[in-house]
Each structure stands twice: as structure tokens, then as C-alpha cells.
Design an enzyme around this catalytic site. Structure first.
Site, PDB file in Angstrom:
ATOM      1  N   HIS A 114       0.834  -1.206   0.000  1.00 15.83           N
ATOM      2  CA  HIS A 114       0.000   0.000   0.000  1.00 15.83           C
ATOM      3  C   HIS A 114       0.868   1.255   0.000  1.00 15.83           C
ATOM      4  O   HIS A 114       1.901   1.289   0.659  1.00 15.83           O
ATOM      5  CB  HIS A 114      -0.924   0.006   1.226  1.00 15.83           C
ATOM      6  CG  HIS A 114      -2.133  -0.872   1.049  1.00 15.83           C
ATOM      7  ND1 HIS A 114      -3.374  -0.373   0.746  1.00 15.83           N
ATOM      8  CD2 HIS A 114      -2.282  -2.214   1.116  1.00 15.83           C
ATOM      9  CE1 HIS A 114      -4.241  -1.366   0.634  1.00 15.83           C
ATOM     10  NE2 HIS A 114      -3.595  -2.499   0.858  1.00 15.83           N
ATOM     11  N   PRO A 115       0.428   2.276  -0.703  1.00 19.27           N
ATOM     12  CA  PRO A 115       1.215   3.522  -0.753  1.00 19.27           C
ATOM     13  C   PRO A 115       0.972   4.380   0.487  1.00 19.27           C
ATOM     14  O   PRO A 115      -0.029   4.220   1.194  1.00 19.27           O
ATOM     15  CB  PRO A 115       0.667   4.212  -1.996  1.00 19.27           C
ATOM     16  CG  PRO A 115      -0.774   3.775  -2.037  1.00 19.27           C
ATOM     17  CD  PRO A 115      -0.779   2.350  -1.546  1.00 19.27           C
ATOM     18  N   SER A 139      -6.336   3.156  -5.857  1.00 18.70           N
ATOM     19  CA  SER A 139      -5.823   4.047  -4.809  1.00 18.70           C
ATOM     20  C   SER A 139      -5.988   5.503  -5.196  1.00 18.70           C
ATOM     21  O   SER A 139      -6.299   6.359  -4.350  1.00 18.70           O
ATOM     22  CB  SER A 139      -4.348   3.738  -4.532  1.00 18.70           C
ATOM     23  OG  SER A 139      -4.209   2.495  -3.881  1.00 18.70           O
ATOM     24  N   GLN A 145      -8.090   7.991  -2.756  1.00 24.39           N
ATOM     25  CA  GLN A 145      -7.498   9.162  -2.103  1.00 24.39           C
ATOM     26  C   GLN A 145      -8.180  10.442  -2.568  1.00 24.39           C
ATOM     27  O   GLN A 145      -8.401  11.363  -1.779  1.00 24.39           O
ATOM     28  CB  GLN A 145      -6.001   9.192  -2.366  1.00 24.39           C
ATOM     29  CG  GLN A 145      -5.255   8.033  -1.703  1.00 24.39           C
ATOM     30  CD  GLN A 145      -3.789   8.305  -1.447  1.00 24.39           C
ATOM     31  OE1 GLN A 145      -3.356   9.454  -1.391  1.00 24.39           O
ATOM     32  NE2 GLN A 145      -3.020   7.231  -1.255  1.00 24.39           N
ATOM     33  N   ALA A 183      -9.240   2.858   5.376  1.00 28.39           N
ATOM     34  CA  ALA A 183     -10.220   2.868   4.288  1.00 28.39           C
ATOM     35  C   ALA A 183     -10.729   4.286   4.125  1.00 28.39           C
ATOM     36  O   ALA A 183     -11.668   4.714   4.812  1.00 28.39           O
ATOM     37  CB  ALA A 183     -11.359   1.900   4.586  1.00 28.39           C
TER      38      ALA A 183
END
Length: 470
Positions: A371-372, A388, A392, A426
Site C-alpha cells: 500500500h502507498p 488508490s 485518495q 479505508a
């Protein structure tokens, strides 16, 4: 493929609004089974007498013999019971669906004429009123074809609905494969119709009932008086009507037999029930064919993804990115015992989560590290996965002020240095302020606590991603 064929989900927790005509709260549908003259009998080429659904307690087949009492009881249904029911329903202006055994209909032309004159639907109840559980598939297929042929010859048009009743494991597929039926009813698994994929086509199923059914006059536990039957039907109706008023309308099927409910002491309860529901607004009393036509118009089949039926390559291609850069989770999930209950977001999320939960600690850590950082360097360089990037952006992390970006960078560095994996949340469950508050709170936790929380958040992210595509 390790696949489980039974569907344990159906319409799920939020059943669809059937949108019955005139905003009816409940659809009450009456079926009259016409089996008299189609039952097991030496005269019909069978090996013995009938033993099912009569007023003879504990009846058993008589191999090689006719059973005069049993035959006489079935004859009562045709000679007297049918006409008593015909008078009741035509007098109440309530249509019924006939489940007509083809050979029985052929032996009762006057009753068939009365059914047609009343405008009742005549669906097929098979060729003969016999057990099919041990019948070879090819033989059953041939009997289905002959039933349709004979029904068409006797009634003047082919059946558009089907119910075998004493069916085999092949019955639903064999009747569906004819492509001639608007609906089949050899299931008891729901309060609403549904579409069933059989081969390359969608078949409408209208479930039937064995509980709101006069057959329980002939078995235990069962009805003793007409009042017993009436009270059960009333309780079922009251429950369904209340649910309909609350916005969850459904269907009530009621099964009847000429030789059972057609007796004077039993039909009194049915008459009371008809009088009772006549006092309510918002009650629709259709035939099953009318239900089928309505459902096909309002809720046509949807060509939705069926993950449980995908080949492994297609499955991994579709769902390999649900867990960030970790297609091995989808690869392993494909090997689980998947079925129709996994062909939805919640079901598939559970299958993927099972693999993630049973993976080694190092494997799960690898998923976390895939995950970033939130609003980190990868985001700035536009190198996030499409999922993602969208997530975001949904929380406004793609439009931070300089001060906000600096604070996220500071927290990312501190969190990763302490725990050895990036902060995961999340983001679709939060706004920007909520994410920042959680970040500041969680960075102080011990690593064991954060590892567990990060894994929960990864599962939540997967669930939301699946919801978006299923």
C-alpha cells in the site's frame, strides 16, 4: 473448480421491490393441483397403486394391484372437489393457476373446459403424477416433451408454467432447457421470483410452497380442521401484509388439491380466508403467469458477473488488484469452495479475506507494504493504482494545502519508522479531517495493535472496492 452449486443467498438482506400492480402490499396466489387420473394406477401402466396425498392414514403402494379405496378418493377430487372449488373461486372472482398433470387433464375434458371458461391459467404438472427421483435423465426429458405435447393437444395451447412436484435433481434444468416456459416452480426457496442461469439462458423461477398447502391435511404434522388451515393462512398473510406496508412486499403461494381441500369440512377454512383477505386494500390475487409476466417486465434478468463461474485467469485478472499489488490472494481464493453466494461484493470479499487471514505473517506484511503512503510521493508522482488514486481523491487527499501535505509527510515518516509498514485506512469511510485525526491517534499505538488494525483496514478497502464493481 471446487464449486458449491446451492444458492444460500438469493435476493439477500434487501429483497427487491416487486412493484406489484396498484402498489399491492402482497400478492396472494392460489394453485389448484389437478392430479386425479394421473396418479399411480395399474390402469395407467404403473407397477402398483398410489399412496400419496390421500385421506387414508399410512397408505402404502399395492404392488401389482389396484387399490379401490385410493382410486375412489382420487375420483372424489375430480367428481366433487373440483366443482366445489370451481364454484368458490369463480364466485369470489379470484383466478387460480391449475397445475395440471397432462394425463389427468386428458381424462377430464369437462373440467378442462370449465378451467378455460373461468379464465384460469393451466400450467403443466408433468406427464404423470409419479415419483421422478430415480428416473433416468433421458427418460425424464422425454416425459417432459410428451407432457408439453399432450397438454397442448388437450388444452389447445402449450403450458407456459411448470411444476413437477415429485421431481428429481434434474427436473429444473430439464424443464428450463426446453426454452418454452415463462416460469418453473420446482423450488421452495424464496418469497419472490428470481432468475436462474441454466446453461446459456436465464430462467424465471416462481417458488412454490409445501407449508401453506392443504397437503398437510394428509400428513403429520398437519391440519385437522378447516380452522387450522385458515388460521395458518391468516397468520402468514398478516405477516406478509405488514412487511409489505413496511416497504418489503412479497408473494404468498397457497397450494390446494381437489381431493383434499375439496371436502366440505376442509374448504370452510379456505372460504374464511378468501373472505378475510377481501377486507384488505392492496391485495393482488394473480395467476402465476401474471406474476411471471409482471416480473419479467419490471425485473428483467441482469447479466451480472459471476465470479464463482470464472476460469482462474479471468478471475485473477478481474480481482487480482483488489488487494493492493497482491494477485496471489485472488489466485488462492479461486481454489476455495465458491458458489452463487460468492457472486456478490460481500461473498467475494469474504473469500478473499479468508486467504488473507490464513496467510503467514510475512505474507500479510507484504500486503501492507504494497500500500502507498497517504498523499505521499507516489501520489504526487501519479504512480498510484487506479483504485488508490480514486480512493485518495474521494477524501480530498489529492488537493491538500502545503501545510496539510507537510503534516501527512511528517506522520507517514514517523509511522513507517515506528511500525515498519505504511499507515492504512479505508479512506472512503472518512473525510480528510477524520483521516488526519485517526493518523495522529494511531501513530502512538504499539506495532502489534497497528498490524491488526492495518489488516482490518485492508479487508475493508477490499470490501469497498468489490462493492464498486459488483
Amino acid at each position: 473448480m471446487n464449486r458449491y452449486p446451492r444458492n444460500m443467498l438469493g435476493h439477500g438482506p434487501d429483497r427487491p421491490d416487486p412493484q406489484w400492480p396498484n402498489d399491492a402490499k402482497v400478492a396472494v396466489q392460489f394453485v389448484l393441483n389437478y392430479e386425479e387420473g394421473g396418479e399411480n394406477c395399474l390402469l395407467h401402466g404403473d407397477a402398483g397403486s398410489e399412496a400419496f396425498l390421500s385421506d387414508i392414514p399410512g397408505a402404502q403402494p399395492w404392488p401389482g394391484q389396484r387399490h379401490w379405496n385410493m382410486e375412489s378418493i382420487y375420483e372424489y377430487g375430480a367428481r366433487a372437489g373440483f366443482w366445489r372449488l370451481h364454484r368458490l373461486f369463480t364466485g369470489a372472482n379470484v383466478p387460480v393457476t391449475i397445475y395440471g398433470v397432462a394425463t389427468a387433464l386428458a381424462r377430464s375434458p369437462v373440467q378442462v373446459e370449465a378451467m378455460k371458461d373461468a379464465g384460469w391459467e393451466i400450467a403443466s404438472h408433468g406427464l404423470k403424477w409419479v415419483e421422478h427421483k430415480d428416473m433416468p435423465e433421458d427418460e425424464e426429458r422425454a416425459q417432459i416433451a410428451e407432457a408439453i405435447r399432450l397438454h397442448t393437444e388437450v388444452v389447445g395451447e402449450p403450458p407456459r408454467g411448470w411444476y413437477t412436484g415429485r421431481c428429481s435433481m434434474n427436473t429444473v434444468a430439464l424443464t428450463a432447457e426446453t426454452g418454452q416456459l415463462d416460469y418453473i416452480s420446482d423450488t421452495y426457496d424464496d418469497d419472490l421470483p428470481y432468475w436462474l442461469r441454466v446453461g446459456d439462458r436465464d430462467q424465471l423461477v416462481i417458488p412454490y410452497t409445501l407449508e401453506a398447502n392443504d397437503m398437510r391435511f394428509a400428513g403429520a404434522p398437519g391440519w385437522v380442521t378447516g380452522e387450522d388451515f385458515y388460521q395458518y393462512l391468516k397468520d402468514a398473510f398478516d405477516t406478509l401484509y405488514a412487511e409489505g406496508e413496511a416497504g418489503s412486499a412479497a408473494m404468498m403461494s397457497i397450494g390446494l388439491h381437489c381431493r383434499l381441500i375439496g371436502r366440505p369440512g376442509k374448504i370452510a377454512g379456505l372460504k374464511r380466508f378468501l373472505d378475510y383477505i377481501a377486507g384488505f386494500d392492496g391485495v393482488w390475487t394473480p395467476t402465476r403467469l401474471q406474476i411471471a409476466e409482471h416480473w419479467a417486465r419490471v425485473h428483467p434478468p441482469v447479466d451480472a458477473p459471476r465470479p464463482s463461474q470464472m476460469a482462474q485467469d479471468a478471475f485473477v485478472a478481474a480481482y487480482g488488484g483488489i488487494y493492493e499489488h497482491s494477485p496471489w490472494i485472488a489466485e488462492r481464493a479461486w481454489g476455495l469452495e465458491l458458489g452463487p453466494s460468492h457472486d456478490c461484493a460481500a461473498g467475494l470479499a469474504n473469500a478473499l479475506a479468508r486467504v488473507f487471514r490464513s496467510a503467514s505473517a510475512d505474507e500479510r506484511l507484504g500486503v501492507l507494504n504494497a500500500h502507498p503512503d497517504l498523499a505521499g510521493k507516489l501520489a504526487a508522482a501519479k504512480r498510484l493504482t487506479a483504485e488508490s488514486t480514486s480512493e485518495q481523491a474521494s477524501a480530498g487527499l489529492d488537493a491538500l494545502t502545503d501545510a496539510e501535505r507537510a503534516r501527512f509527510t511528517e506522520l507517514n515518516d514517523a509511522y513507517t519508522a515506528k511500525h515498519g509498514f505504511p499507515f492504512i485506512i479505508a479512506v472512503r469511510d472518512h473525510d480528510k479531517a477524520g483521516i488526519l485525526a485517526a493518523f495522529e491517534r494511531r501513530v502512538a499505538n504499539d506495532t502489534e495493535t497497528e498490524f491488526a488494525e492495518a489488516c482490518r483496514q485492508v479487508e475493508r478497502i477490499a470490501r469497498l472496492r468489490l462493492e464498486a464493481i459488483l
